[in-house]
Design an enzyme around this catalytic site. Sequence first.
Site, PDB file in Angstrom:
ATOM      1  N   TYR A  98       0.872  -1.179   0.000  1.00 42.63           N
ATOM      2  CA  TYR A  98       0.000   0.000   0.000  1.00 42.63           C
ATOM      3  C   TYR A  98       0.900   1.216   0.000  1.00 42.63           C
ATOM      4  CZ  TYR A  98      -3.074   3.664   1.756  1.00 42.63           C
ATOM      5  OH  TYR A  98      -3.772   4.838   1.891  1.00 42.63           O
ATOM      6  N   GLU A 186      -3.672   7.305  -3.891  1.00 43.86           N
ATOM      7  CA  GLU A 186      -3.544   6.035  -3.174  1.00 43.86           C
ATOM      8  C   GLU A 186      -3.381   4.887  -4.165  1.00 43.86           C
ATOM      9  OE1 GLU A 186      -6.054   4.621   0.519  1.00 43.86           O
ATOM     10  OE2 GLU A 186      -7.059   3.970  -1.302  1.00 43.86           O
TER      11      GLU A 186
END
Length: 373
Positions: A98, A186
């Site tokens: 991530y 993101e």
Amino acid sequence: MEYQSRQLLIQYGVPVPEADVADSPEAASAIQARLGGMVVVKAQVLAGGRGKAGGVRIARTPEEAATVAGRILGLEIGGQRVRKVLVTRAVKSVKEYYLSVLVDRNAKGVEAVFSDKGGITIEEAAAGHPGRIRHVGLDPFLGPDGTSFLAGIGADELGPEIAQSLLEITRSLFRLCVEKDCSLIELNPLSLVEGGKLVALDAKIVVDDNGLPMHPELLAFRNPDEYGSDEIEAREAGLSYVGLDGNIGCMVNGAGLSMATMDLIKHYGAAPANFLDIGGSSNPEKVVKAFSILLGKPGVKAILINIFGGITRCDDVANGILKAKSMIEIGVPIVIRLIGTNDVKAKEILQGAGIEAYNDLGEAIKRVVAYVA
Ligand code: GDP
Ligand code: MN
């Protein structure tokens, strides 16, 4: 949407799998045929959790791509109809990370967030593996500085090649964030593929609306399907408006006061139909427009007007409301709270026209809530 976010990533040199967007099963099938081999067909909606909702599926042949795309195009995910799918070349993922770059209000700067527990939402990662999420503040002018950034994300456990790729990708995201006025970028997952390369398999980008006038290329990404007709009408009228699900239409001067008003409506057990900041003006045209947007919204049962008169004069607003009332049919109860400059005069004007006016916000809200109860 993801297919648009990808264009920005490509522009800034972040590796993404080859892909194209389709709005029909036939188009999806043609893309699979062109890419060849295994593809991933992905719902394009402004919502996360598409995988869990059945909006991300594998296909191996043109026929399969058409079938899968047809199924996904019929779905509703996060309250949105799927109208487009992205067909991407499937990537063999060894590990999912991530990585995000976002505006951190507390630090008054930009920070990077990294986790080696990618693929799940960052909220799930935070709940299950809080120690595996690293936050690193970035220099607002220079972006990530190699040594301290890599130490901050715990890169020594990842090996030098992955560390170097993460640094380069974060530098690209930082430039994208600053140059395009983003509040969040993101990548989840940012996948490690065989051979050691990192590839962004999902991309979510949030841009600051206030930056849009400086970025016409981002304005072009705007998708009319995302907005209700009330929101489009409000934007064209220059009103700061967000449609919501409740039944009390709100007209307030000031964004902070609007937020407080919505909170209090909730506090007294009802729900606002919208956020609307009509600004510091008592311009009757704006008030008329605001009324017409609120009244055009299905389910609005009462209207609450909340005005704090500073530079705005309450008597001007009162006259604006009467003018609006004479111009359009208002079929629902109106409750008004006014306080500040010339509020006594304003109350006289309104009461003369049979409109309830209050000074106390709590009282006004209890009154309007009683109308919709
Ligand atoms: P989200 O559920 O809305 O976050 O959608 P994603 O784009 O993240 O897709 C859901 C999941 O599908 C990802 O977390 C990946 O695990 C998986 N996925 C998507 N594309 C690929 C791919 O090309 N290869 C592999 N191995 N997994 C993929
Ligand atoms: Mn994802």
